[in-house]
Scaffold this active site. Sequence first.
Site, PDB file in Angstrom:
ATOM      1  N   GLN A 136      35.556  62.736  61.972  1.00  0.00           N
ATOM      2  CA  GLN A 136      34.995  63.867  62.715  1.00  0.00           C
ATOM      3  C   GLN A 136      34.871  65.086  61.806  1.00  0.00           C
ATOM      4  O   GLN A 136      35.886  65.664  61.412  1.00  0.00           O
ATOM      5  CB  GLN A 136      35.922  64.188  63.900  1.00  0.00           C
ATOM      6  CG  GLN A 136      35.501  65.373  64.733  1.00  0.00           C
ATOM      7  CD  GLN A 136      36.547  65.686  65.797  1.00  0.00           C
ATOM      8  OE1 GLN A 136      37.708  65.321  65.656  1.00  0.00           O
ATOM      9  NE2 GLN A 136      36.134  66.365  66.851  1.00  0.00           N
ATOM     10  N   GLY A 137      33.632  65.506  61.484  1.00  0.00           N
ATOM     11  CA  GLY A 137      33.422  66.672  60.637  1.00  0.00           C
ATOM     12  C   GLY A 137      33.162  67.922  61.470  1.00  0.00           C
ATOM     13  O   GLY A 137      32.017  68.295  61.699  1.00  0.00           O
ATOM     14  N   TYR A 138      34.231  68.556  61.931  1.00  0.00           N
ATOM     15  CA  TYR A 138      34.096  69.734  62.780  1.00  0.00           C
ATOM     16  C   TYR A 138      34.580  71.000  62.072  1.00  0.00           C
ATOM     17  O   TYR A 138      33.796  71.850  61.676  1.00  0.00           O
ATOM     18  CB  TYR A 138      34.883  69.516  64.083  1.00  0.00           C
ATOM     19  CG  TYR A 138      34.066  68.976  65.245  1.00  0.00           C
ATOM     20  CD1 TYR A 138      33.160  67.941  65.059  1.00  0.00           C
ATOM     21  CD2 TYR A 138      34.217  69.487  66.534  1.00  0.00           C
ATOM     22  CE1 TYR A 138      32.425  67.428  66.115  1.00  0.00           C
ATOM     23  CE2 TYR A 138      33.486  68.986  67.596  1.00  0.00           C
ATOM     24  CZ  TYR A 138      32.591  67.962  67.395  1.00  0.00           C
ATOM     25  OH  TYR A 138      31.871  67.477  68.444  1.00  0.00           O
ATOM     26  N   SER A 139      35.930  71.120  61.921  1.00  0.00           N
ATOM     27  CA  SER A 139      36.498  72.371  61.388  1.00  0.00           C
ATOM     28  C   SER A 139      36.043  72.632  59.960  1.00  0.00           C
ATOM     29  O   SER A 139      35.767  71.708  59.199  1.00  0.00           O
ATOM     30  CB  SER A 139      38.021  72.288  61.388  1.00  0.00           C
ATOM     31  OG  SER A 139      38.510  72.204  62.701  1.00  0.00           O
ATOM     32  N   SER A 171      40.307  64.034  59.806  1.00  0.00           N
ATOM     33  CA  SER A 171      41.299  62.959  59.813  1.00  0.00           C
ATOM     34  C   SER A 171      40.696  61.684  59.249  1.00  0.00           C
ATOM     35  O   SER A 171      39.626  61.257  59.679  1.00  0.00           O
ATOM     36  CB  SER A 171      41.772  62.667  61.242  1.00  0.00           C
ATOM     37  OG  SER A 171      42.275  63.826  61.830  1.00  0.00           O
ATOM     38  N   GLU A 253      37.864  64.375  73.187  1.00  0.00           N
ATOM     39  CA  GLU A 253      38.974  64.441  72.237  1.00  0.00           C
ATOM     40  C   GLU A 253      40.243  64.959  72.908  1.00  0.00           C
ATOM     41  O   GLU A 253      41.324  64.423  72.722  1.00  0.00           O
ATOM     42  CB  GLU A 253      38.613  65.351  71.051  1.00  0.00           C
ATOM     43  CG  GLU A 253      39.762  65.446  70.058  1.00  0.00           C
ATOM     44  CD  GLU A 253      39.470  66.342  68.862  1.00  0.00           C
ATOM     45  OE1 GLU A 253      38.405  66.980  68.849  1.00  0.00           O
ATOM     46  OE2 GLU A 253      40.312  66.396  67.967  1.00  0.00           O
ATOM     47  N   GLU A 389      46.429  79.063  72.240  1.00  0.00           N
ATOM     48  CA  GLU A 389      45.868  80.353  72.648  1.00  0.00           C
ATOM     49  C   GLU A 389      44.464  80.156  73.225  1.00  0.00           C
ATOM     50  O   GLU A 389      44.098  80.773  74.235  1.00  0.00           O
ATOM     51  CB  GLU A 389      45.828  81.316  71.459  1.00  0.00           C
ATOM     52  CG  GLU A 389      47.198  81.860  71.051  1.00  0.00           C
ATOM     53  CD  GLU A 389      48.086  80.838  70.348  1.00  0.00           C
ATOM     54  OE1 GLU A 389      47.564  79.801  69.903  1.00  0.00           O
ATOM     55  OE2 GLU A 389      49.303  81.077  70.268  1.00  0.00           O
TER      56      GLU A 389
END
Lengths: 406, 366
Positions: A136-139, A171, A253, A389
Amino acid sequence: MADLGGADGPAFRVQVRDWLKANYPPELRDPARTDPEAVWGGRAFVGSDDPQSVWMRRAAERGFTAPAWPRDYGGGGLSPAQTRIVEQEIAAGGYRTPLASFGVWMLGPVLLEYATEDQRREHLPKIVRGEIRWCQGYSEPGAGSDLAALATRCEDMGDHWLINGQKIWTSYADKADWCFCLVRTDTAKKHEGVSFVLIDMTSPGVETRPIRLISGDSPFCETFFTDVKIPKGNLVGKVNAGWEIAKRLLQYERQNISGGFGGGGGAGGIAGDLGKIAADYVGLDETGRLADADLRSRITRNKMDFRALQQTIARVAAESRASNGPNAATSIIKYAAAAMAQERSELMVEAMGAQGLGWAGDEYSPLERQAVRGWLRSKGNSIEGGTSEVNLNVIAKRVLGLPDPK
Amino acid sequence: MAVLSEEQSMLRDAAKAWTQEKSPVRALRGLRDSRSDHGYDTEAWNEMAQMGWAGVIVPEAYGGSEFGFLSMGLILEELGRTLTASPLLASGLAAASALTLGGSEAQKAEWLPKIADGSTIATLAIDDGPHHAPERTALAATASGDGYRLNGRKTFVLEGMAADLLVVSARGPKGIGLFLVRADAAGVNRTRLQLADSRGAANVTFEETPAQALAGGAGLLDQVLDRARAGVAAEMLGSASQAFETTLDYLKVRVQFGQPIGAFQALQHRAAKMFTDLELSRSAVEAALAALDVDSPEAPELVSLAKAKMGDTFHLVSNEMVQMHGGIGMTDAHEAGFYLKRARAAEAAFGNQAYHRDRYARLQGY
């Protein structure tokens, strides 16, 4: 493949149970005899005779690696009730999950909803059969909680897309075959400039670097894209309309992360009853109570909280089945589970005393070393998959209807 | 909210409609200001009894509807929302459980139909001192003829002034057990308590008071107390939910610094945490009631979990209700104080959080 449609009663359960018994490789009862990485599938394991790969292939043929997906794409075509039966029987029999897969948990559901027919036929069957392992290429370094600030560029070069940028917290990027990735196709807009693309990790210009955490080695990586070319057909949905897909995938997710917490762990959590482990290390007084009254009280609060969380997960499932509607209680699960899992990890090392401080070496048992690493790893529970948060913001705004500040 | 049967949904809707119309929080304020003897409105109680609420857990053979504990919990939750004072919990749940589980045929036939139709008020008398410690009761029961004589004192007896029948825990020749005492029996002396939460309660002394034993000893006491505890927790769930919703409404309308105070993240996160605790508590309370309905062996653990978790949550929410309302929340004219006072009394009833955490740990062997 036998017809699995229709019945969802006891007869189906018996059918599933018999099949599992007959097809589970006996070697998997002895975990030492198989490569634990094989459970994730992928090119490295396709066609191997590792018992886990055999188990994965048999389950895939039967439709049990993605029980709820349509049969046209290799899924089991099962109803929600039947899917639950399959999951329950796998858990109850102590069988290893046939396939752990970001493709099954996250990507597949959004491909079913947003992808073209060609894309679905290309990717879904390979996910079901465990042939392709996805990451998963997100952050990005500059886009964590504010994910839509992502900057990885995707430029239209006419006959292909050109990708340049960096992802982080990917990951298993070093083990994955393909990556589903958020990229920027318009720099003038924020959310409306994001697209959702699929990248073959063997493409020239893709590089991965594992990240070492405070708890030691980790599955997380940095992923670099330098002038990576991908075919035009690898963009899912419309150009600049990827944010909606991104959010939908995050829902899957979070469901998945929360599901894992229900058992008492969360990433980093170790198994075992906290009360009993504490009794082993601290001892009981003459009344049969844990000798450390303060620790006993805090352990009990944590055990009660976890049980209330499990009751809530069960309640949400029952209510959702009854009403088929969204359920407000779902929103609290990730936040609550993270806080409880972290508290549990803290209590675990506290209960072990000085033995709960060991980093390595034979003076510490595997459980003790695991407790220390788990305590450190659990600090990520309230960061990954949406920080606590951000979870609280979501509850306050979407569930409680509190206004935005001026 | 648990998945309800059609009858349960109707029961809950009826309870909601009745409490909102007939028994808003100002009814409790009125009772307090009128210094009512009983601590509840007898006319309101008659209406509740006519709707069959006092007989919800009583067997059909004795005039009840045998709808079970989850159903009773739904009514108590609605009563809790408006802080309705009534003997439903003490009589229709706690004392009715004692008779159903431990009464002889004759005792059941004499009392249960009258409890179920609301004409008799019964209650439990358990605590000797200021802390709930049922296993340490010193009130003495000595054999006398075909019955017993009681000597000693009980405190914090809910609806103690209104009760016609007391179910008293005492230490007899065969250990701890429950005993039936008519409130007008010789040697019973009652003193009205003026509690902060304005509900009816009494201290009761017994001097050579004639009593009959219920069958079941300490095991019966435990079972009966668990039913009472789950009932209090259900009532607390309603009270805490309403306290939270009232506070949430206020966050949306109270304007300071040119915007609703609910726009401030410091308050938003506290509200979200309260909501989280309320959802967890709801699950625990409903699971405890459901466990009692099927007589699950896990019921004692689940009841202690529910009472402790609900106690912590109501404690937090009632404190935050005052704080988030600011100055107005400190005034007697506002409802916040009523919820705060009720929270502490309900937390103490049949064991506070500390008691139930200790019990949960004991049940789990550490």
